[in-house]
Design an enzyme around this catalytic site. Structure first.
Site, PDB file in Angstrom:
ATOM      1  N   THR A 149       0.847  -1.193   0.000  1.00  0.00           N
ATOM      2  CA  THR A 149       0.000   0.000   0.000  1.00  0.00           C
ATOM      3  C   THR A 149       0.883   1.244   0.000  1.00  0.00           C
ATOM      4  OG1 THR A 149      -1.777  -1.103   1.147  1.00  0.00           O
ATOM      5  CG2 THR A 149      -1.616   1.248   1.519  1.00  0.00           C
ATOM      6  N   ARG A 177     -14.191  -7.392  -0.512  1.00  0.00           N
ATOM      7  CA  ARG A 177     -13.513  -7.152   0.776  1.00  0.00           C
ATOM      8  C   ARG A 177     -12.915  -5.748   0.799  1.00  0.00           C
ATOM      9  NH1 ARG A 177      -8.001  -5.582   2.082  1.00  0.00           N
ATOM     10  NH2 ARG A 177      -7.463  -6.447   4.092  1.00  0.00           N
ATOM     11  N   GLY A 179     -10.399  -3.118   2.855  1.00  0.00           N
ATOM     12  CA  GLY A 179      -9.334  -3.125   3.860  1.00  0.00           C
ATOM     13  C   GLY A 179      -9.392  -1.893   4.743  1.00  0.00           C
ATOM     14  N   ASP A 180      -8.324  -1.703   5.476  1.00  0.00           N
ATOM     15  CA  ASP A 180      -8.215  -0.564   6.404  1.00  0.00           C
ATOM     16  C   ASP A 180      -7.942   0.758   5.694  1.00  0.00           C
ATOM     17  OD1 ASP A 180      -5.654  -1.805   5.730  1.00  0.00           O
ATOM     18  OD2 ASP A 180      -4.820  -0.161   6.905  1.00  0.00           O
ATOM     19  N   THR A 200       0.296   1.018   6.339  1.00  0.00           N
ATOM     20  CA  THR A 200       0.209  -0.162   5.484  1.00  0.00           C
ATOM     21  C   THR A 200       0.242  -1.376   6.395  1.00  0.00           C
ATOM     22  OG1 THR A 200       1.273  -1.399   3.699  1.00  0.00           O
ATOM     23  CG2 THR A 200       2.727  -0.116   5.124  1.00  0.00           C
ATOM     24  N   GLY A 201      -0.099  -2.530   5.859  1.00  0.00           N
ATOM     25  CA  GLY A 201      -0.051  -3.746   6.661  1.00  0.00           C
ATOM     26  C   GLY A 201      -1.321  -4.539   6.514  1.00  0.00           C
ATOM     27  N   GLY A 203      -4.748  -5.518   6.803  1.00  0.00           N
ATOM     28  CA  GLY A 203      -5.797  -4.550   7.111  1.00  0.00           C
ATOM     29  C   GLY A 203      -6.719  -4.916   8.264  1.00  0.00           C
TER      30      GLY A 203
END
Ligand code: ASP
Length: 280
Positions: A149, A177, A179-180, A200-201, A203
């Site tokens: 990201t 889906r 994500g964060d 990032t990471g 989510g």
């Protein structure tokens, strides 16, 4: 792909800086920086993103203005090469904060953002990555699997901060889906009274902890961004065994960069510093 990542973040910094030199705001600069990384196939944003389980690119992005708390987000868009541009239009030209899927694409088109075909966003590298993953029976290891990201945080000469985050999400995600990254306070947040944060990471753990807002709140209560960034990564791991990376900037220009993954490409520029790296 280390060099590609370093080039990508350097180009992003240059674009953000140019926007400021042209008299742009922090909001303009985060948008321009993120556009460069969305256009760069190296990253999991825009063209070159990870594919979902049906082989499609589905993109999420958020942009937020720390001066006014205005925000714009898109989720699950399939035909916008630069979702951060659509997010910016939502921020500036809509009373709403989020648009998803076809509604987001329609809003973008009506506001002058060209639509593309989903295939235009798909690269051969990602087709092969998905094929290999789906035929391997392997589970993704969230520690080592690339979280690519992109994000930017900027302070401008008016003393305002802004943040933006853009992503293709996680490899092989189920269609639909989210994500964060596009969720306010999860993968992105900005408030002049606390901090601008981009994450990032993986989510799901990040959104359960509303981690960008959690990080900004640590700055609001008097902690340095550098401390808050490191603390956010240890909280993510301590609480949910999560992995990721974060950039944090306050309205005094103090910043923090942290990750608990093996690497995270970053770049920073101030009037007297110009640096980039792959670890911190
Ligand atoms: N945070 C993104 C998501 O879960 C993925 C990433 O950072 O690579 O959608």
């Amino acid at each position: 792909m280390v060099d590609a990542h370093l080039n990508g973040v350097r180009n992003a910094i240059a674009a953000g800086w140019q926007a400021l030199e042209r008299g742009g705001t922090a909001l303009d600069a985060v948008e321009e920086s993120v556009v460069v990384m969305e256009d760069d196939e190296t990253f999991d944003a825009g063209r070159g993103s990870f594919l979902n389980s049906e082989g499609k690119v589905q993109l999420d992005a958020l942009i937020m203005d720390g001066a006014t708390l205005r925000a714009g987000g898109v989720g699950g868009v399939e035909r916008i090469a630069n979702p951060v541009r659509a997010a910016r239009k939502i921020l500036s030209e809509s009373p709403h904060v989020y648009f998803v899927a076809e509604g987001a694409e329609r809003f973008a088109a009506e506001h002058g953002i060209p639509l593309c075909k989903n295939e235009d966003l798909v690269t051969q590298r990602e087709v092969e990555r998905l094929r290999e993953f789906q035929s391997s029976n392997k589970k993704l290891d969230p520690t080592y699997f690339s979280h690519d990201t992109v994000g930017a945080v900027v302070l401008d000469s008016q003393g305002n901060i802004a943040a933006a985050t853009s992503t293709g999400g996680t490899l092989n995600k189920t269609p639909g889906r989210l994500g964060d990254s596009s969720l306010i306070g999860c993968g992105c947040y900005a408030d002049n009274d606390s901090a601008a944060v981009s994450m990032t990471g993986w989510g799901e753990p990040i959104m359960k902890l509303v981690l960008a807002k959690w990080t900004a709140d640590r700055v609001a209560t008097g902690n340095l961004p550098e401390w808050a960034a490191k603390e956010a990564m240890s909280y993510l791991h301590r609480r949910l065994q999560g992995h990721g990376g974060v950039i944090v900037l306050d309205a005094q220009g103090r910043f923090g960069i942290a990750h608990n993954t093996p690497r995270m490409a970053w770049a920073l520029k101030t009037s007297n510093r110009d640096e980039a790296g792959i670890q911190r």
